[in-house]
Design a protein around this motif. Structure first.
Motif, mmCIF file in Angstrom:
data_model
loop_
_atom_site.group_PDB
_atom_site.id
_atom_site.type_symbol
_atom_site.label_atom_id
_atom_site.label_comp_id
_atom_site.label_asym_id
_atom_site.label_seq_id
_atom_site.Cartn_x
_atom_site.Cartn_y
_atom_site.Cartn_z
ATOM 1 N N PRO A 189 8.028 14.742 -3.875
ATOM 2 C CA PRO A 189 6.924 15.299 -4.661
ATOM 3 C C PRO A 189 5.940 16.104 -3.824
ATOM 4 O O PRO A 189 5.006 16.682 -4.365
ATOM 5 N N VAL A 190 6.138 16.166 -2.502
ATOM 6 C CA VAL A 190 5.168 16.832 -1.630
ATOM 7 C C VAL A 190 4.973 18.310 -1.990
ATOM 8 O O VAL A 190 3.833 18.766 -2.112
ATOM 9 N N PRO A 191 6.046 19.125 -2.170
ATOM 10 C CA PRO A 191 5.800 20.528 -2.526
ATOM 11 C C PRO A 191 5.006 20.700 -3.807
ATOM 12 O O PRO A 191 4.094 21.541 -3.883
ATOM 13 N N ALA A 192 5.316 19.907 -4.834
ATOM 14 C CA ALA A 192 4.572 20.013 -6.098
ATOM 15 C C ALA A 192 3.129 19.579 -5.910
ATOM 16 O O ALA A 192 2.203 20.157 -6.506
ATOM 17 N N TYR A 193 2.902 18.564 -5.075
ATOM 18 C CA TYR A 193 1.530 18.127 -4.804
ATOM 19 C C TYR A 193 0.750 19.224 -4.095
ATOM 20 O O TYR A 193 -0.403 19.514 -4.432
ATOM 21 N N LEU A 194 1.390 19.863 -3.121
ATOM 22 C CA LEU A 194 0.739 20.959 -2.405
ATOM 23 C C LEU A 194 0.408 22.121 -3.341
ATOM 24 O O LEU A 194 -0.654 22.733 -3.243
ATOM 25 N N ARG A 195 1.329 22.411 -4.241
ATOM 26 C CA ARG A 195 1.077 23.501 -5.190
ATOM 27 C C ARG A 195 -0.198 23.222 -5.982
ATOM 28 O O ARG A 195 -1.038 24.100 -6.149
ATOM 29 N N PRO A 237 0.814 -1.221 0.000
ATOM 30 C CA PRO A 237 0.000 0.000 0.000
ATOM 31 C C PRO A 237 0.848 1.272 0.000
ATOM 32 O O PRO A 237 0.482 2.261 -0.643
ATOM 33 N N ALA A 238 1.977 1.249 0.706
ATOM 34 C CA ALA A 238 2.840 2.433 0.744
ATOM 35 C C ALA A 238 3.462 2.689 -0.626
ATOM 36 O O ALA A 238 3.582 3.840 -1.052
ATOM 37 N N ARG A 239 3.861 1.634 -1.324
ATOM 38 C CA ARG A 239 4.421 1.820 -2.665
ATOM 39 C C ARG A 239 3.373 2.397 -3.607
ATOM 40 O O ARG A 239 3.672 3.290 -4.403
ATOM 41 N N ILE A 240 2.169 1.920 -3.490
ATOM 42 C CA ILE A 240 1.082 2.444 -4.335
ATOM 43 C C ILE A 240 0.811 3.899 -3.986
ATOM 44 O O ILE A 240 0.676 4.760 -4.871
ATOM 45 N N ARG A 241 0.732 4.199 -2.708
ATOM 46 C CA ARG A 241 0.492 5.571 -2.253
ATOM 47 C C ARG A 241 1.577 6.510 -2.754
ATOM 48 O O ARG A 241 1.306 7.606 -3.245
ATOM 49 N N ASP A 242 2.834 6.096 -2.627
ATOM 50 C CA ASP A 242 3.945 6.944 -3.048
ATOM 51 C C ASP A 242 3.942 7.158 -4.558
ATOM 52 O O ASP A 242 4.239 8.254 -5.041
ATOM 53 N N ALA A 255 3.380 2.279 -12.199
ATOM 54 C CA ALA A 255 4.459 2.966 -11.482
ATOM 55 C C ALA A 255 4.818 2.250 -10.191
ATOM 56 O O ALA A 255 5.977 2.269 -9.758
ATOM 57 N N ALA A 256 3.827 1.611 -9.560
ATOM 58 C CA ALA A 256 4.061 0.910 -8.293
ATOM 59 C C ALA A 256 4.504 -0.536 -8.499
ATOM 60 O O ALA A 256 4.893 -1.205 -7.535
ATOM 61 N N GLY A 257 4.415 -1.016 -9.744
ATOM 62 C CA GLY A 257 4.800 -2.394 -10.023
ATOM 63 C C GLY A 257 3.794 -3.417 -9.534
ATOM 64 O O GLY A 257 4.174 -4.520 -9.116
ATOM 65 N N VAL A 258 2.522 -3.032 -9.577
ATOM 66 C CA VAL A 258 1.454 -3.944 -9.137
ATOM 67 C C VAL A 258 0.351 -3.951 -10.193
ATOM 68 O O VAL A 258 0.406 -3.213 -11.172
ATOM 69 N N SER A 259 -0.665 -4.767 -9.972
ATOM 70 C CA SER A 259 -1.795 -4.818 -10.897
ATOM 71 C C SER A 259 -2.835 -3.762 -10.508
ATOM 72 O O SER A 259 -2.922 -3.377 -9.329
ATOM 73 N N PRO A 260 -3.628 -3.283 -11.470
ATOM 74 C CA PRO A 260 -4.710 -2.348 -11.130
ATOM 75 C C PRO A 260 -5.670 -2.921 -10.090
ATOM 76 O O PRO A 260 -6.164 -2.203 -9.228
#
Length: 200
Positions: free
Chosen positions: A98-104, A8-13, A35-40
């Protein structure tokens, strides 16, 4: 926050990075899964939907900020005004976060989660200024909320326009030397003012 490399953390990130780069509306579950290397299906299994995943990303970013705010708020008030929320945030985030860009994106889109985080930042800043005033570190203000907002805007500029500031100044504010140079001038402005007399 601790680096939790569970699925879940890899997917979240992965979602956080893609949301920051492209905006949540333009990112599909398929792309996040790749991007997370998992299935949808595994993304849906853990988060229920893309909206559920976005909610988890918002909670995670909010948690990062709560820890950083707590570290600044618990510090004793001193005459050293070089520290700021932006300073603590930039120091507390890994390079390339990526946090600053996400906040923007959150703040410029008017997103409800962004509004909540903005208000949290403002309230933390206003409370900190009240402590500094009570300790005699700063002068009393005729309009404390506006003063807190002015200082917050300065912090936001350092955080949200970091790439542009690096380009024009030749210093990265996410580094110790960059933040020290920024803070030195900001504190000089706060302490001494900018105008040579009272005409302003």
């Amino acid at each position: 926050m601790p680096d939790d490399r569970s699925t879940p953390a890899r997917i979240r990130d992965a979602a956080l990075t893609l949301f920051a780069q492209n905006g949540p509306d333009k990112v599909t579950v398929q792309r996040i899964a790749e991007a997370a290397g998992v299935s949808p299906g595994l993304v849906i299994h853990h988060f229920g939907s893309k909206d559920g995943l976005r909610h988890r990303v918002d909670e995670y970013v909010g948690g990062v900020f709560d820890e950083l705010f707590a570290s600044v708020e618990s510090a004793p008030p001193t005459d050293d005004l070089g520290g700021s929320f932006a300073d603590a945030i930039l120091a507390g985030l890994p390079p390339g976060s990526p946090v600053p860009a996400y906040l923007r994106r959150l703040w410029l889109s008017g997103d409800e989660g962004g509004r909540r985080l903005f208000r949290r930042w403002f309230e933390a800043g206003a409370a900190w200024m009240t402590r500094l005033e009570a300790a005699g570190v700063v002068r009393p203000s005729a309009d404390p909320p506006v003063r807190a907002a002015v200082l917050m805007v300065n912090d936001l500029a350092a955080l949200l326009f970091r790439e542009h500031l690096t380009d024009v100044l030749g210093i990265d504010l996410a580094t110790h030397d960059g933040m020290r140079r920024w803070a030195t001038e900001a504190v000089a402005l706060y302490r001494g003012g900018m105008f040579p007399d009272d005409r302003a």
